[in-house]
Design an enzyme around this catalytic site. Structure first.
Site, PDB file in Angstrom:
ATOM      1  N   LYS A 313       0.475   0.182  -7.134  1.00 51.81           N
ATOM      2  CA  LYS A 313      -0.380   0.828  -6.141  1.00 51.81           C
ATOM      3  C   LYS A 313      -0.467  -0.103  -4.938  1.00 51.81           C
ATOM      4  O   LYS A 313      -1.013  -1.217  -5.028  1.00 51.81           O
ATOM      5  CB  LYS A 313      -1.771   1.106  -6.708  1.00 51.81           C
ATOM      6  CG  LYS A 313      -2.693   1.818  -5.719  1.00 51.81           C
ATOM      7  CD  LYS A 313      -4.051   2.085  -6.341  1.00 51.81           C
ATOM      8  CE  LYS A 313      -4.986   2.807  -5.370  1.00 51.81           C
ATOM      9  NZ  LYS A 313      -6.307   3.053  -5.982  1.00 51.81           N
ATOM     10  N   ARG A 323      -9.917   8.966   1.320  1.00 58.05           N
ATOM     11  CA  ARG A 323     -11.200   8.250   1.400  1.00 58.05           C
ATOM     12  C   ARG A 323     -12.242   9.071   2.142  1.00 58.05           C
ATOM     13  O   ARG A 323     -13.439   8.959   1.869  1.00 58.05           O
ATOM     14  CB  ARG A 323     -10.984   6.879   2.039  1.00 58.05           C
ATOM     15  CG  ARG A 323     -10.197   5.957   1.099  1.00 58.05           C
ATOM     16  CD  ARG A 323      -9.828   4.639   1.717  1.00 58.05           C
ATOM     17  NE  ARG A 323      -9.067   3.832   0.759  1.00 58.05           N
ATOM     18  CZ  ARG A 323      -8.392   2.736   1.069  1.00 58.05           C
ATOM     19  NH1 ARG A 323      -8.392   2.297   2.326  1.00 58.05           N
ATOM     20  NH2 ARG A 323      -7.714   2.072   0.151  1.00 58.05           N
ATOM     21  N   LYS A 335      -8.574  -3.815   0.737  1.00 53.85           N
ATOM     22  CA  LYS A 335      -8.281  -3.898  -0.700  1.00 53.85           C
ATOM     23  C   LYS A 335      -7.014  -4.707  -0.990  1.00 53.85           C
ATOM     24  O   LYS A 335      -6.385  -4.546  -2.042  1.00 53.85           O
ATOM     25  CB  LYS A 335      -8.153  -2.482  -1.282  1.00 53.85           C
ATOM     26  CG  LYS A 335      -9.418  -1.646  -1.091  1.00 53.85           C
ATOM     27  CD  LYS A 335      -9.362  -0.329  -1.853  1.00 53.85           C
ATOM     28  CE  LYS A 335     -10.658   0.436  -1.714  1.00 53.85           C
ATOM     29  NZ  LYS A 335     -10.724   1.649  -2.556  1.00 53.85           N
ATOM     30  N   LYS A 366       2.313   4.511  -6.272  1.00 53.28           N
ATOM     31  CA  LYS A 366       1.500   5.143  -5.238  1.00 53.28           C
ATOM     32  C   LYS A 366       1.526   4.265  -3.981  1.00 53.28           C
ATOM     33  O   LYS A 366       1.314   3.058  -4.087  1.00 53.28           O
ATOM     34  CB  LYS A 366       0.063   5.295  -5.754  1.00 53.28           C
ATOM     35  CG  LYS A 366      -0.909   5.933  -4.770  1.00 53.28           C
ATOM     36  CD  LYS A 366      -2.316   6.015  -5.364  1.00 53.28           C
ATOM     37  CE  LYS A 366      -3.284   6.690  -4.385  1.00 53.28           C
ATOM     38  NZ  LYS A 366      -4.651   6.751  -4.929  1.00 53.28           N
ATOM     39  N   TYR A 431      -1.073  17.323  -3.964  1.00 47.95           N
ATOM     40  CA  TYR A 431      -1.992  18.362  -3.506  1.00 47.95           C
ATOM     41  C   TYR A 431      -1.252  19.661  -3.214  1.00 47.95           C
ATOM     42  O   TYR A 431      -1.876  20.700  -3.032  1.00 47.95           O
ATOM     43  CB  TYR A 431      -2.737  17.878  -2.260  1.00 47.95           C
ATOM     44  CG  TYR A 431      -3.446  16.564  -2.488  1.00 47.95           C
ATOM     45  CD1 TYR A 431      -4.664  16.513  -3.154  1.00 47.95           C
ATOM     46  CD2 TYR A 431      -2.875  15.358  -2.077  1.00 47.95           C
ATOM     47  CE1 TYR A 431      -5.302  15.312  -3.399  1.00 47.95           C
ATOM     48  CE2 TYR A 431      -3.496  14.145  -2.321  1.00 47.95           C
ATOM     49  CZ  TYR A 431      -4.709  14.118  -2.980  1.00 47.95           C
ATOM     50  OH  TYR A 431      -5.330  12.923  -3.243  1.00 47.95           O
TER      51      TYR A 431
END
Length: 445
Positions: A313, A323, A335, A366, A431
């Site tokens: 990731k 987000r 992050k 990802k 999605y």
């Protein structure tokens, strides 16, 4: 009506009470009609009949009234029936240069010259079974019994909503308002849940993550009650529950605490498994969390629950719309101390080897399309199933390009998903799951 005509000898005495076409060896059907015409030769008992078949039937006559042996003897004697002439050679446009043929032993275009050949030699296939549908959920309220107003559109992700867990979520999995085909109607039977948690429940240690009556466990129990065969993936991370917006517990100096976070993640995974989750998916990128989660699940009797680890990731700029959907931006910093550097390739192998040795069942990369090389790398090096997450930024870019008529949205959508499969992804979190599944279903009709 125009017709094809065939003449053959027929014994009048042999056909009393029989249909001429049946005697001739034809079996009339709804697609073909036959007309028996008066005999044209009155001189002998072997009469010549004319049988006409309508042009609805596009297969030329093959029956001649002769036995197989008689047909073979006629061919041997040089009396083979004539076939249609070969098609004419297509003409080149005026001005085409006349050149000698290039002496090539191999011409790959020969295997691409027709739809049937292209389908026969297609190396990669894709089906709705390869899709996992990410769904955003929130508490929601239903104001009327006739229409649910609980589904909140996500501005940065056209076509996506925060779904109320009691009504909107169920309708999205089955069929929205009973009219538009949704996930299960088109063969998408795997979902992954992401919660929008009320701010009042967020804390620095993210304790709401393992509340067994929290939003995600309630949604899992509801879905499993209605659709026991639905495959439910969950997200294991603290950022939706953290008042700091980070995936782990934040020390006062801003450091993300690894081992303390893993302790919380184990409790979160067990709570999700107890609610009925099929696959728990740690997305936090803490070190050692896969092994600890596996031990915790096994100790609680959940040996059957799988772990899909977010193995590679990356600290990507493609996560922005996601987000917004969960209101989970970090309150400070970024992050990058736990998510991977987008510049790194070999590091993915280190993460994959650790997750595999700790008991992961599926390895996930990802984002998806910008990291096809990482998907391919893990596919080559690991025997485990590989997952790819086509993230919110990828989705929104394709949607925006389609709205602006800069691209063909449907074609780009399907090509992007096929590329993820070609790189080595066994499953794709996207999605576009329902939209793409509808396209695939339409192709099969």
């Amino acid at each position: 009506m125009a017709s094809n005509v065939v003449n053959f000898p027929c014994n009048i005495g042999a056909i009393k009470g029989l249909d001429c076409a049946t005697f001739a060896g034809f079996k009339p059907s709804v697609n073909q009609s036959f007309v028996c015409v008066r005999p044209v030769d009155k001189a002998c008992n072997r009469r010549l009949f004319t049988v006409r078949a309508s042009e609805k039937h596009d297969i030329p006559f093959k029956k001649t009234g002769l036995s197989d042996e008689e047909c073979e003897a006629a061919v041997v004697a040089g009396n083979a029936p004539e076939a249609p002439p070969p098609p004419p050679r297509p003409a080149a446009p005026a001005g085409t240069p006349v050149v000698s043929s290039i002496p090539l032993n191999r011409r790959p275009r020969r295997n691409r010259r027709s739809p049937a050949l292209r389908a026969a030699f297609q190396e990669t296939s894709i089906s709705p079974a390869n899709f996992v549908y990410p769904l955003f959920i929130h508490e929601g309220w239903c104001w009327t019994i006739f229409f649910s107003e609980e589904d909140t559109p996500i501005g940065a992700m056209p076509g996506c909503y925060r779904l109320g867990w009691r009504h909107g979520l169920v309708e999205e999995v089955k069929s929205r308002y009973g009219i538009v085909s949704k996930a299960r109607d088109v063969g998408v039977n795997s979902i992954v849940l992401f919660p929008k948690v009320p701010d009042a429940l967020k804390t620095p240690t993210g304790d709401e993550a393992y509340n067994e009556n929290g939003l995600v466990p309630r949604a899992i129990r509801l879905l499993k009650d209605k659709y026991p065969d639905l495959v439910i993936y969950t997200d294991v991370a603290l950022d939706p529950y953290s008042s700091d917006g980070h995936d782990g517990i934040v020390r006062e100096d801003g450091v993300i605490m690894n081992d303390e976070t893993v302790h919380q993640l184990c409790k979160q995974a067990v709570a999700q498994a107890r609610a009925g989750a099929d696959v728990v998916s740690p997305s936090d990128m803490m070190d050692g969390r896969v092994g600890e989660i596996r031990s915790s699940l096994d100790a609680e009797g959940f040996q059957h629950v799988s772990i899909m680890s977010y193995t590679a990731k990356y600290a990507s700029a493609f996560y922005g719309p996601f987000r917004e959907a969960l209101d989970s931006n970090p309150r400070f910093g970024d992050k990058k101390t736990y998510q991977m550097n987008p510049a790194n390739y070999r590091e993915a192998l280190v993460e994959a080897q650790e997750d595999e040795s700790e008991g992961a069942d599926i390895l996930l990369v990802k984002p998806g399309l910008p990291y096809l090389d990482i998907i391919s790398l893990l596919r080559e090096k690991s025997p485990l199933p590989i997952a790819a997450y086509q993230v919110s930024g990828e989705y929104s870019m394709i949607k925006a390009g389609g709205v602006l008529k800069m691209i063909d949205e449907e074609k780009v959508m399907m090509e992007s998903l096929m590329c993820l499969r070609r790189a080595g992804a066994d499953i794709i979190l996207t999605y576009f799951a329902v939209q793409a599944a509808r396209c695939l279903c339409a192709e099969k009709r």
